[in-house]
Design a protein around this motif. Structure first.
Motif, PDB file in Angstrom:
ATOM      1  N   LYS A 204       0.843  -1.181   0.000  1.00  0.00           N
ATOM      2  CA  LYS A 204       0.000   0.000   0.000  1.00  0.00           C
ATOM      3  C   LYS A 204       0.889   1.244   0.000  1.00  0.00           C
ATOM      4  N   TYR A 205       0.348   2.321  -0.645  1.00  0.00           N
ATOM      5  CA  TYR A 205       1.114   3.557  -0.796  1.00  0.00           C
ATOM      6  C   TYR A 205       0.365   4.707  -0.115  1.00  0.00           C
ATOM      7  N   TYR A 206       1.123   5.524   0.611  1.00  0.00           N
ATOM      8  CA  TYR A 206       0.524   6.624   1.367  1.00  0.00           C
ATOM      9  C   TYR A 206       1.257   7.935   1.047  1.00  0.00           C
ATOM     10  N   GLU A 217      -3.989   7.074   1.782  1.00  0.00           N
ATOM     11  CA  GLU A 217      -3.655   6.046   0.796  1.00  0.00           C
ATOM     12  C   GLU A 217      -3.868   6.581  -0.614  1.00  0.00           C
ATOM     13  N   SER A 224       3.601   8.813  -3.829  1.00  0.00           N
ATOM     14  CA  SER A 224       3.593   8.330  -2.452  1.00  0.00           C
ATOM     15  C   SER A 224       4.830   8.797  -1.695  1.00  0.00           C
ATOM     16  N   ARG A 256      -5.442   1.763   9.673  1.00  0.00           N
ATOM     17  CA  ARG A 256      -5.987   0.705   8.816  1.00  0.00           C
ATOM     18  C   ARG A 256      -6.878  -0.183   9.659  1.00  0.00           C
TER      19      ARG A 256
END
Length: 682
Positions: A204-206, A217, A224, A256
Motif C-alpha cells: 500500500k502507498y501513502y 492512501e 507516495s 488501517r
C-alpha cells in the motif's frame, strides 16, 4: 439415495484449511463421505445377518466382532486425504476394543462414525477461495449451528467458531528518509498456510496530507511518501514501512481497519442416531434401501480464521538533509477571471513542502496575437512590484476578448536544491520550468482568454457547410471555397484533401507548409477525400450525434484524433472531420485523330516535271468538269459538320500540308476549282 449428497460434495473446489497447525485439503471430505456411505452399508445391515456373521467370527477368535471393521475404514479414509494431527475429541468416540460381545452392533456403529471427521471436511459451508461465495455457502457467524437435512438419512450439524488474530502496531514509529522499519505481528492462531493466499501479500502507498495530519492512501506510486508492505513470514504477518517520498518531516497518523479471511478447519465431534437402523435389505443395494424415519446426524465444528488489522499509529518522518527536490507543486492559481476583475496573488504550495520552497512572485501578461507566428507581451501584472519592467504598461483589470499568460517563480529555502529530473505541477498540470539562481521559473504555466461567464452550454445539432468545391478534373489545382451561414455556431478553421497515395493539401499555410507529399494538382486514378476542421462557438459544443450537411446534402464523417473532447462530459469543442465525400479523376481523353494525307499522293513531288507540260493543253477544257465536281463534294462534306474552332483550326493546318505535298500542279488545280466554285455561286 445418498448419491445426490456425495456427488454434490465431489463437485466443490478444494482449498487449504487450518487444523491444529496442519493444513489439509477440503477435498478429504469427498473421499471420507464415500467412506461414511460404505460404513453405513457395512455396519447397519439387518440384525439377523449381522448377528450371524459376528457370532461366527467371535466363536472362532474369541474377540469382539466389531474389532476387525475399524482398521478397514480407517485405512480407506487415510488413503483418501491427509489426516490432521490426532484430535483428542474424535478419538474418544471411536469403538473401544474391550467391549462385550453382547453389543457388537453398537460397537460397529460407534467405531466407523468416528471417522466422519475426515469424511466431513472443511468444505462444508467453507468458501473454496477468498472470492465472494453464494448465499448457501456463506460463512456462518461464530457459534451458529448449521444443521443440513439430507433426504438420504445422513445429516450434518456444523457449529461455526471464528478466530481472529489482531495485527496492531506500536503507537509511535519513527521513519528516516530512505530507511525501512519492520514489525512482526503476533503468530496466527493455528499457524500460517504453506502457500499464502494472494490477499495476504499487499503493498500500500501513502502520501502525506498536511491539512489532516494523516498518511492518505494513494494509487499512484510516484506520488507516495510512505510505502507499507504486508507479507506472511512463518506463522505470522510482517509489516515493512519505508519513507520513500519527498515529504517534509513531521508526525502523521497511519490507520488501517480491515479484516481478511485466511481459511477454515473442520473437526468431527460425534454422531447421533435416530429411528433405529436406516438401511434394510442387501448391502449391495444400500443406495436404494433407505428406511423412512431413520437418520444419522454427523456433528462437526468449523473454525474460521481471520486477520484483523487494527492500526492507528503516529508515524514520525525524519527528512534527510540537503537532498535534491524531485517534485514541485503550485496550487490554487485563479485562471477564470471575468472581464473587469483585477489580478491577485492566489498561488499556494503544499504545507509539507513549506520548509523547502516558497512562492517568489506570480505574473500575468497580456499577449498580442496580431502576428500569427508569435505572441508578444504588451502589458504586465506582478505580485512583486519590484519586478515590473521599466516603462511597461500595467494590467489594472482583465479585458474581455484578450488573451493572458500566467507565470510563476519559486524560491528555494535553506540548502535545498532541485534535482535534474524534478517535476513541476501547477494546478495539477505539468509545467515546464527553468532553474534560476535561487529556485525555478515556470513561464506559461497556464493561460486564459478573458470572457464573460457562460450561463448555459448548448449542443450543436447540425453543421451546415455551403459553397464547397468537392469535385475536380485530372490536372486541376485545389481550390477552397467553403463557407457557413451567417450566425453559425460552427466556425470553419480550414479545408483539406487527402489522397489514397498519401498526398495532402490544406487551405491554411500554417498546416500546408509542413506537408511533404503535397497535392499541387489532382492526379488521375487517385481517390481524394474531403475534410474540414471546425471549432464550436463559445458556449456551444459538438456531440457524436452532430449531423454534417455539405452543399445541402447530409454527409457521413469520421472524427479525427486531433479533435478536442472533454473526457468527463464527452463534449467536443473542436472537430477534424474526414468526410465521406470522395472523387477519383479520370485520365484526360486523347483528342480525336485528325485525317492524314493519303499515302498515295506522297510521291507527287517526283511527278512535277511531267505535270507542268500537261497542264497547258488541258487547263481550259478539262478544268471545268474536274474542279466543279471536286469542289461540290468538299463543300457538301464540310458545311454541315459545324466543327468547333479547335477542330476547324486543325483541319486548316492539314489542308495546308496537303497542298504543299501536291506541288505546283496540285495548287493550280485547286485554285481553278475555287474560282469555278465562286462563279457557280454567282
Amino acid at each position: 439415495m445418498y448419491g445426490s449428497r456425495f456427488d454434490k460434495q465431489t463437485q466443490r473446489e478444494c482449498t487449504c484449511s487450518l487444523v491444529h497447525g496442519t493444513w489439509h485439503c477440503v477435498g478429504a471430505k469427498i473421499a471420507c463421505a464415500g467412506a461414511c456411505a460404505l460404513m453405513v452399508g457395512q455396519l447397519l445391515l439387518p440384525s439377523v445377518a449381522l448377528a450371524t456373521e459376528c457370532a461366527d467370527l467371535a466363536a472362532g477368535t474369541d474377540e469382539v466382532a466389531a474389532a476387525p471393521v475399524m482398521p478397514t475404514v480407517a485405512e480407506d479414509t487415510a488413503a483418501s486425504a491427509p489426516v490432521p494431527v490426532a484430535p483428542a475429541a474424535p478419538m474418544a468416540d471411536s469403538a473401544p476394543v474391550a467391549q462385550s460381545t453382547a453389543e457388537p452392533q453398537q460397537a460397529q456403529q460407534d467405531a466407523p462414525a468416528a471417522t466422519v471427521n475426515d469424511a466431513t471436511s472443511a468444505e462444508q459451508n467453507t468458501p473454496s477461495d477468498n472470492a465472494a461465495t453464494p448465499a448457501n455457502d456463506a460463512i456462518m457467524p461464530c457459534g451458529v449451528t448449521d444443521a443440513i437435512e439430507n433426504p438420504g438419512g445422513v445429516n450434518f450439524n456444523t457449529t461455526v467458531v471464528d478466530h481472529y488474530t489482531d495485527c496492531v502496531l506500536p503507537g509511535n514509529i519513527t521513519l528516516e528518509k530512505g530507511q525501512s522499519y519492520t514489525y512482526d505481528f503476533p503468530d496466527v492462531e493455528g499457524g500460517m498456510p504453506d502457500e499464502p493466499l494472494c490477499e495476504l501479500v499487499e503493498t500500500k502507498y501513502y502520501r502525506v496530507d498536511a491539512v489532516s495530519g494523516t498518511l492518505a492512501e494513494v494509487q499512484d506510486t510516484s506520488m507516495s511518501d510512505v510505502t507499507a508492505h504486508f507479507e506472511p513470514v512463518g506463522d505470522h504477518m510482517r509489516l515493512t514501512l519505508t519513507f520513500t517520498g519527498g515529504a517534509a518531516g513531521g508526525s502523521y497518523r497511519l490507520t488501517r481497519n480491515e479484516v481478511l479471511y485466511i481459511g477454515a478447519a473442520l473437526t468431527y465431534t460425534g454422531t447421533d442416531y435416530e429411528g433405529g437402523a436406516i438401511i434394510v435389505g442387501d448391502p449391495d443395494d444400500i443406495f436404494n434401501a433407505y428406511q423412512p424415519g431413520s437418520s444419522i446426524t454427523v456433528n462437526e465444528t468449523r473454525y474460521d480464521y481471520y486477520l484483523r488489522y487494527a492500526i492507528n499509529s503516529e508515524i514520525t518522518l525524519v527528512a534527510s538533509e540537503n537532498e535534491a527536490i524531485h517534485n514541485l507543486d503550485v496550487n490554487d492559481v485563479k485562471t477564470d477571471y471575468a472581464p473587469g476583475e483585477a489580478p491577485r496573488a492566489t498561488a499556494t504550495i503544499p504545507t509539507a513542502d513549506a520548509d523547502k520552497y516558497e512562492i517568489a512572485y506570480e505574473c500575468w501578461e497580456e499577449m498580442d496575437g496580431s502576428d500569427p507566428a508569435e505572441l508578444t507581451p504588451v502589458a504586465f501584472w506582478y505580485s512583486d512590484p519590484a519586478k515590473y519592467p521599466t516603462g511597461a504598461r500595467r494590467i489594472e483589470h482583465f479585458e474581455e476578448g484578450k488573451f493572458y499568460m500566467y507565470s510563476v517563480e519559486l524560491r528555494l529555502k535553506g540548502d535545498n536544491t532541485v534535482a535534474d529530473d524534478c517535476m513541476m505541477h501547477v494546478n495539477g498540470h505539468w509545467a515546464h520550468h527553468i532553474k534560476t539562481v535561487n529556485g525555478v521559473f515556470a513561464p506559461d504555466a497556464d493561460n486564459m482568454l478573458c470572457e464573460q461567464p457562460i450561463d448555459e452550454w448548448r449542443a450543436i445539432d447540425v453543421i451546415e457547410i455551403n459553397g464547397a468545391t468537392t469535385t475536380f478534373k485530372a490536372g486541376d489545382k485545389p481550390v477552397f471555397t467553403a463557407n457557413v451561414p451567417t450566425g453559425s455556431n460552427s466556425l470553419p478553421q480550414c479545408e483539406y484533401w487527402t489522397g489514397s497515395d498519401g498526398s495532402e493539401v490544406n487551405s491554411v499555410e500554417f498546416w500546408d507548409q509542413h506537408i511533404t507529399n503535397h497535392i499541387d494538382a489532382f492526379k488521375p486514378g487517385v481517390t481524394y477525400r474531403y475534410g474540414i476542421y471546425l471549432k464550436a462557438a463559445r458556449g456551444f459544443y459538438f456531440t457524436p450525434d452532430t449531423k454534417l450537411v455539405i452543399n445541402g446534402q447530409e454527409c457521413g464523417y469520421q472524427m479525427g484524433e486531433a479533435s478536442v473532447v472533454d473526457p468527463e462530459s464527452g463534449w467536443i469543442y473542436t472537430l477534424w472531420l474526414n468526410t465521406d465525400l470522395t472523387f477519383t479523376p479520370e485520365a484526360t481523353p486523347a483528342p480525336d485523330p485528325q485525317p492524314t494525307p493519303d499515302p498515295k499522293p506522297t510521291p507527287q513531288p517526283e511527278v512535277k516535271p511531267e505535270a507542268k507540260p500537261e497542264v497547258k493543253p488541258e487547263t481550259k477544257p478539262a478544268a471545268k468538269p474536274v474542279t466543279t465536281t471536286t469542289t461540290t463534294k468538299t463543300v457538301e462534306k464540310t458545311t454541315p459538320a459545324k466543327k468547333p474552332d479547335a477542330v476547324l483550326v486543325a483541319t486548316g493546318d492539314t489542308t495546308a500540308i496537303t497542298v504543299a505535298a501536291l506541288g505546283i500542279a496540285g495548287a493550280t488545280v485547286a485554285a481553278a476549282g475555287v474560282a469555278a466554285t465562286k462563279r457557280r455561286k454567282r
